[in-house]
Design a protein around this motif. Structure first.
Motif, PDB file in Angstrom:
ATOM      1  N   LEU A   1       5.785   4.346  -2.880  1.00  0.00           N
ATOM      2  CA  LEU A   1       6.629   5.518  -3.067  1.00  0.00           C
ATOM      3  C   LEU A   1       7.353   5.854  -1.757  1.00  0.00           C
ATOM      4  O   LEU A   1       7.103   6.886  -1.138  1.00  0.00           O
ATOM      5  CB  LEU A   1       5.790   6.711  -3.536  1.00  0.00           C
ATOM      6  CG  LEU A   1       6.533   7.873  -4.199  1.00  0.00           C
ATOM      7  CD1 LEU A   1       7.292   7.390  -5.429  1.00  0.00           C
ATOM      8  CD2 LEU A   1       5.560   8.972  -4.596  1.00  0.00           C
ATOM      9  N   PRO A   2       8.267   4.992  -1.298  1.00  0.00           N
ATOM     10  CA  PRO A   2       8.987   5.256  -0.047  1.00  0.00           C
ATOM     11  C   PRO A   2      10.017   6.365  -0.204  1.00  0.00           C
ATOM     12  O   PRO A   2      10.600   6.549  -1.270  1.00  0.00           O
ATOM     13  CB  PRO A   2       9.652   3.915   0.254  1.00  0.00           C
ATOM     14  CG  PRO A   2       9.831   3.269  -1.072  1.00  0.00           C
ATOM     15  CD  PRO A   2       8.650   3.698  -1.901  1.00  0.00           C
TER      16      PRO A   2
ATOM     17  N   LEU B   1      -3.766  10.508  -4.384  1.00  0.00           N
ATOM     18  CA  LEU B   1      -3.032  10.897  -3.174  1.00  0.00           C
ATOM     19  C   LEU B   1      -3.981  11.641  -2.244  1.00  0.00           C
ATOM     20  O   LEU B   1      -4.422  12.750  -2.561  1.00  0.00           O
ATOM     21  CB  LEU B   1      -1.843  11.792  -3.540  1.00  0.00           C
ATOM     22  CG  LEU B   1      -0.800  11.178  -4.483  1.00  0.00           C
ATOM     23  CD1 LEU B   1       0.257  12.223  -4.855  1.00  0.00           C
ATOM     24  CD2 LEU B   1      -0.136   9.974  -3.833  1.00  0.00           C
ATOM     25  N   PRO B   2      -4.327  11.058  -1.081  1.00  0.00           N
ATOM     26  CA  PRO B   2      -5.277  11.720  -0.179  1.00  0.00           C
ATOM     27  C   PRO B   2      -4.739  13.005   0.441  1.00  0.00           C
ATOM     28  O   PRO B   2      -5.509  13.893   0.786  1.00  0.00           O
ATOM     29  CB  PRO B   2      -5.560  10.655   0.884  1.00  0.00           C
ATOM     30  CG  PRO B   2      -4.397   9.725   0.811  1.00  0.00           C
ATOM     31  CD  PRO B   2      -3.937   9.728  -0.603  1.00  0.00           C
TER      32      PRO B   2
ATOM     33  N   VAL C   1       7.833  -2.520   1.198  1.00  0.00           N
ATOM     34  CA  VAL C   1       9.269  -2.285   1.303  1.00  0.00           C
ATOM     35  C   VAL C   1       9.565  -1.371   2.486  1.00  0.00           C
ATOM     36  O   VAL C   1      10.575  -1.524   3.185  1.00  0.00           O
ATOM     37  CB  VAL C   1       9.801  -1.666  -0.009  1.00  0.00           C
ATOM     38  CG1 VAL C   1      11.269  -1.271   0.132  1.00  0.00           C
ATOM     39  CG2 VAL C   1       9.626  -2.642  -1.168  1.00  0.00           C
ATOM     40  N   GLU C   2       8.684  -0.424   2.727  1.00  0.00           N
ATOM     41  CA  GLU C   2       8.864   0.497   3.854  1.00  0.00           C
ATOM     42  C   GLU C   2       8.917  -0.260   5.178  1.00  0.00           C
ATOM     43  O   GLU C   2       9.747   0.032   6.047  1.00  0.00           O
ATOM     44  CB  GLU C   2       7.731   1.522   3.873  1.00  0.00           C
ATOM     45  CG  GLU C   2       7.703   2.425   2.652  1.00  0.00           C
ATOM     46  CD  GLU C   2       6.494   3.338   2.653  1.00  0.00           C
ATOM     47  OE1 GLU C   2       5.581   3.114   3.485  1.00  0.00           O
ATOM     48  OE2 GLU C   2       6.444   4.264   1.842  1.00  0.00           O
TER      49      GLU C   2
ATOM     50  N   LEU D   1       9.923   7.587   5.288  1.00  0.00           N
ATOM     51  CA  LEU D   1       8.704   8.379   5.345  1.00  0.00           C
ATOM     52  C   LEU D   1       7.678   7.783   4.393  1.00  0.00           C
ATOM     53  O   LEU D   1       7.993   7.455   3.251  1.00  0.00           O
ATOM     54  CB  LEU D   1       8.991   9.835   4.959  1.00  0.00           C
ATOM     55  CG  LEU D   1       9.873  10.644   5.909  1.00  0.00           C
ATOM     56  CD1 LEU D   1       9.996  12.078   5.417  1.00  0.00           C
ATOM     57  CD2 LEU D   1       9.312  10.627   7.325  1.00  0.00           C
ATOM     58  N   ASP D   2       6.455   7.652   4.867  1.00  0.00           N
ATOM     59  CA  ASP D   2       5.374   7.061   4.079  1.00  0.00           C
ATOM     60  C   ASP D   2       4.644   8.170   3.340  1.00  0.00           C
ATOM     61  O   ASP D   2       3.950   8.983   3.940  1.00  0.00           O
ATOM     62  CB  ASP D   2       4.434   6.313   5.008  1.00  0.00           C
ATOM     63  CG  ASP D   2       3.334   5.587   4.257  1.00  0.00           C
ATOM     64  OD1 ASP D   2       3.342   5.667   3.022  1.00  0.00           O
ATOM     65  OD2 ASP D   2       2.489   4.959   4.907  1.00  0.00           O
TER      66      ASP D   2
END
Length: 397
Positions: A101-102, A264-265, A80-81, A93-94
């Motif tokens: 999670l945009p 989440l890195p 979607v981003e 923002l990514d």
């Protein structure tokens, strides 16, 4: 007082006007005798957003962009981003690297949690609490289920409620096909180091007779990206129905279950980035969420162009972020913090739209919205050395 050059120019202009009047003595009289002309009637119309098509967008009295399914496919967008980045004035923002999670901002507004723009799916708001918790910290939508993206920036947004000063983005999902059909799509993304991310999409549906249609969509995303600590799991299941009750009335209903679990890195310091840009120094950070959503819409169309619509929707949702407490990504965290949220939301919105024909044609829309939101808001922490557990916030709205 005129100078000599000015006198010469003035005399030339006067001579030209006199000569034109001598050779065309009847011009002024002809203009007076010519009958007056009446301009054709000009009709100005506006109907909020209307149908999400490029043709409608061209007639919209404001900034509006409609991205069709063909354009989405031809752009090669994977998330979607990617689609929203093609829209003028939209900034994304990514946060995840995978697109689940945009964070969306419009016209320079802060994109954090998409708080300044209203996100709709088929005209129904998808924020976890559209009035009380406007941040979109769970985005229950995948690109494969989208048919059209309709972005309206500016004043039209006020028609859809508060908290949307940036505009409205309406994602229109794939309609039920008239003929029974089936679609299967598999996308594989291979990253350096051998990591693999699979995106599997299945769609089947159609009208079983002249009156009733069903459609099932399933989208499963799983695997790892180029970064360490980036395991991703997304499951999106949607079931839609469309019942043509009479020639003038219809009922549309849908139910969706969406679940995601992701590592989440996190960000890297310049020092860590130079060492290995694909590493992760935040092993505690991850995100979980799930939602069960339903909607029911009744439409009735009158002979005179009037329309009655009654939209009902609701959802039960949970989402949780878990983070290490260290502010420096190169220092190990000594505490694990979490912020779970539980939501129960349901709403009802009847609306009646009719036309007034006269010297000036008007379209009037009258309606109301009732919405109830229940939110459990918790912030807690656990010491990794001692196991001590503390709660800093335990609110209920």
């Amino acid at each position: 007082m005129r100078t000599n050059p000015q006198r010469a120019a003035y005399a030339a202009i006067k001579l030209a006007i006199t000569s034109y009047a001598i050779f065309h003595p009847g011009l002024g009289q002809a203009q007076q005798d010519e009958p007056s002309k009446t301009l054709e009637e000009v009709t100005v119309s506006a109907d909020w957003l209307g149908s999400p098509t490029p043709k409608t967008a061209k007639k919209h009295p404001g900034a509006r962009t409609v991205i069709t399914n063909q354009e989405i496919s031809e752009s090669g967008s994977r998330t979607v981003e990617d689609v929203l980045r093609t829209v003028p004035g939209v900034r994304v923002l990514d946060e995840s690297g995978v697109g689940y999670l945009p964070n969306i901002g419009v016209r320079g507004l802060n994109p954090l949690r998409s708080e300044q723009v209203l996100i709709l799916v088929d005209g129904i708001p998808i924020p976890l609490a559209p009035y009380g918790q406007t941040g979109l910290s769970l985005f229950p939508l995948t690109i494969n289920s989208i048919e059209t993206v309709d972005v309206a920036r500016g004043g039209v947004a006020v028609h859809y409620g508060p908290n949307n000063v940036g505009g409205v983005i309406n994602f229109v999902t794939k309609p039920i096909p008239h003929q029974t059909s089936m679609t299967f799509k598999e996308t594989l993304s291979v990253f350096s180091g051998g990591n693999l991310l699979a995106d599997t999409y299945f769609r089947a549906g159609g009208f079983v007779n002249d009156k009733l249609g069903f459609q099932l969509q399933a989208n499963v995303i799983g695997g790892n990206t180029a970064r360490e600590h980036s395991k991703t799991e997304v499951n999106n299941l949607m079931l839609d129905s469309h019942w043509l009750v009479t020639d003038r009335s219809e009922v549309k209903a849908g139910i969706q279950y969406y679940k995601t679990s992701n590592q989440l890195p996190g960000a890297l310091t310049p020092k860590s980035y130079e060492q290995n840009r694909n590493q992760s120094t935040r092993p505690l950070d991850h995100f979980n969420g799930d939602t069960l959503r339903g909607n029911l819409t009744y439409n009735y169309f009158f002979d005179n162009g009037a329309e009655f619509s009654w939209i009902n929707f609701g959802h039960r949702s949970n989402r949780e972020f878990i983070f290490g407490n260290s502010t420096n990504a190169d220092i190990a965290s000594t505490q694990e913090q979490s912020s779970p949220r539980n939501f129960i939301v349901y709403g009802s919105e009847p609306r009646f739209t009719f036309n007034i024909d006269g010297s000036i044609k008007q379209k009037i829309s009258v309606g109301a919205r009732y919405m109830r939101e229940e939110v459990d808001y918790l912030v807690d922490a656990r010491n990794l050395m001692t196991g001590a557990y503390t709660i800093s916030r335990n609110w209920r709205f």
